[in-house]
Write a protein that holds these residues in place. Sequence first.
Motif, PDB file in Angstrom:
ATOM      1  N   GLU A 141      42.451  17.281 -14.921  1.00  0.00           N
ATOM      2  CA  GLU A 141      42.825  17.935 -13.669  1.00  0.00           C
ATOM      3  C   GLU A 141      41.791  17.688 -12.568  1.00  0.00           C
ATOM      4  N   TYR A 142      40.646  17.082 -12.928  1.00  0.00           N
ATOM      5  CA  TYR A 142      39.557  16.954 -11.965  1.00  0.00           C
ATOM      6  C   TYR A 142      39.310  15.499 -11.547  1.00  0.00           C
ATOM      7  N   LYS A 143      38.814  15.354 -10.331  1.00  0.00           N
ATOM      8  CA  LYS A 143      38.543  14.014  -9.791  1.00  0.00           C
ATOM      9  C   LYS A 143      37.465  13.308 -10.615  1.00  0.00           C
ATOM     10  N   ASP A 144      36.424  14.041 -10.972  1.00  0.00           N
ATOM     11  CA  ASP A 144      35.316  13.438 -11.735  1.00  0.00           C
ATOM     12  C   ASP A 144      34.696  14.502 -12.637  1.00  0.00           C
ATOM     13  N   PHE A 145      34.884  14.350 -13.932  1.00  0.00           N
ATOM     14  CA  PHE A 145      34.392  15.329 -14.909  1.00  0.00           C
ATOM     15  C   PHE A 145      33.077  14.870 -15.547  1.00  0.00           C
ATOM     16  N   SER A 146      32.581  13.708 -15.136  1.00  0.00           N
ATOM     17  CA  SER A 146      31.438  13.094 -15.827  1.00  0.00           C
ATOM     18  C   SER A 146      30.161  13.930 -15.753  1.00  0.00           C
ATOM     19  N   ALA A 147      29.936  14.624 -14.627  1.00  0.00           N
ATOM     20  CA  ALA A 147      28.709  15.412 -14.491  1.00  0.00           C
ATOM     21  C   ALA A 147      28.677  16.549 -15.514  1.00  0.00           C
ATOM     22  N   VAL A 148      29.834  17.127 -15.796  1.00  0.00           N
ATOM     23  CA  VAL A 148      29.903  18.205 -16.793  1.00  0.00           C
ATOM     24  C   VAL A 148      29.595  17.635 -18.181  1.00  0.00           C
ATOM     25  N   GLU A 149      30.190  16.488 -18.497  1.00  0.00           N
ATOM     26  CA  GLU A 149      29.955  15.876 -19.804  1.00  0.00           C
ATOM     27  C   GLU A 149      28.493  15.479 -19.969  1.00  0.00           C
ATOM     28  N   THR A 150      27.882  14.975 -18.890  1.00  0.00           N
ATOM     29  CA  THR A 150      26.466  14.603 -18.936  1.00  0.00           C
ATOM     30  C   THR A 150      25.590  15.823 -19.211  1.00  0.00           C
ATOM     31  N   ALA A 151      25.896  16.941 -18.541  1.00  0.00           N
ATOM     32  CA  ALA A 151      25.119  18.163 -18.733  1.00  0.00           C
ATOM     33  C   ALA A 151      25.256  18.691 -20.162  1.00  0.00           C
ATOM     34  N   MET A 152      26.458  18.574 -20.721  1.00  0.00           N
ATOM     35  CA  MET A 152      26.655  19.043 -22.105  1.00  0.00           C
ATOM     36  C   MET A 152      25.933  18.126 -23.090  1.00  0.00           C
ATOM     37  N   ASN A 153      25.968  16.831 -22.830  1.00  0.00           N
ATOM     38  CA  ASN A 153      25.303  15.874 -23.725  1.00  0.00           C
ATOM     39  C   ASN A 153      23.776  16.010 -23.676  1.00  0.00           C
ATOM     40  N   ALA A 154      23.270  16.603 -22.596  1.00  0.00           N
ATOM     41  CA  ALA A 154      21.814  16.753 -22.433  1.00  0.00           C
ATOM     42  C   ALA A 154      21.273  17.978 -23.167  1.00  0.00           C
ATOM     43  N   VAL A 155      22.141  18.780 -23.752  1.00  0.00           N
ATOM     44  CA  VAL A 155      21.684  19.970 -24.476  1.00  0.00           C
ATOM     45  C   VAL A 155      20.926  19.558 -25.733  1.00  0.00           C
ATOM     46  N   VAL A 156      19.734  20.106 -25.896  1.00  0.00           N
ATOM     47  CA  VAL A 156      18.903  19.835 -27.076  1.00  0.00           C
ATOM     48  C   VAL A 156      18.781  21.134 -27.864  1.00  0.00           C
ATOM     49  N   ARG A 157      19.244  21.122 -29.085  1.00  0.00           N
ATOM     50  CA  ARG A 157      19.188  22.309 -29.936  1.00  0.00           C
ATOM     51  C   ARG A 157      17.826  22.405 -30.644  1.00  0.00           C
TER      52      ARG A 157
END
Length: 298
Positions: A141-157
């Motif tokens: 539904e969004y023009k560009d979802f990549s920034a959200v995916e990048t932020a999620m991939n940057a999570v370090v547990r």
Amino acid sequence: AAIDKVKTLDKSLYKDYSAVEAAINAVVRGKNIDEQAAVDAMAKAIEDAVAALEYKDADYTKVDEAVAKANALNKDDYKDFSAVQAALDAVVRGKNITEQSKVDAMAKAIEDAVAALEYKDADYTKVDEAVAKANALNKDEYKDFSAVETAMNAVVRGKNITEQSKVDAMAKAIEDAIAALEYKDADYSKVDAAIAKANALNKDDYKDFSSVEAAIEAVVRGKNITEQSAVDTMAKTIEDALKTLEKKPAETKPESGDKSPQTGDSSNIMLWIALLFISGGACTVLTVKRKKSASKRR
């Protein structure tokens, strides 16, 4: 004998050894038996000075440093602080220098307990909430979802509580990326097709074209994909209005050479003439058949 006892002593262990040294230095040799009491007094003076000796205090420097280190910690940052607290509670003050090893052991117990501490895990609640919010979205539904995916991939547990600010920053990065999302534009292709269909018509050919015009004027541009149903309704409204259109009746114009008024419906006259011809044709066919039948009997 008193002097021999003194020789076994380590004067560095005592707070003040001067009285013993003074008693030894006060010994006068060469006295005779008549002065035995004086000699015995010399021995007693040495013995008394030895008996009055006080050991130096044990050195608690390492203990104090270990205690200070432990007290500087925030016990709430650790999974289990009880071992450190037990080591602190086990410290016994007032020991003398002969018990230095015990005092050093106290310091070591504290240091070992501090070294064995484990930080609590960092709180990932906000991160988990942000990730869940992102996963609940339809990325299409969004023009560009990549920034959200990048932020999620940057999570370090696996970070501990001392790195809580970094963990909170991960959550904020996801939230900020979500907040910056832009919906895709709604699809107006059906609306445009319906308008094109309406514009291709000559409104003067219809009894009432106002419902079509009203439907077109009601179109609102700039809606996003979450409002697609509203856009599709606009298109349907135009299409429905087109379906209800009624054409005006055709106008009948008199022939140029006939100026007399019409007294009847010419279509009826033509119908009677056609019936006359059909009847005549039928009679002719019947007559021919009868003649052929008569000739065959002959």
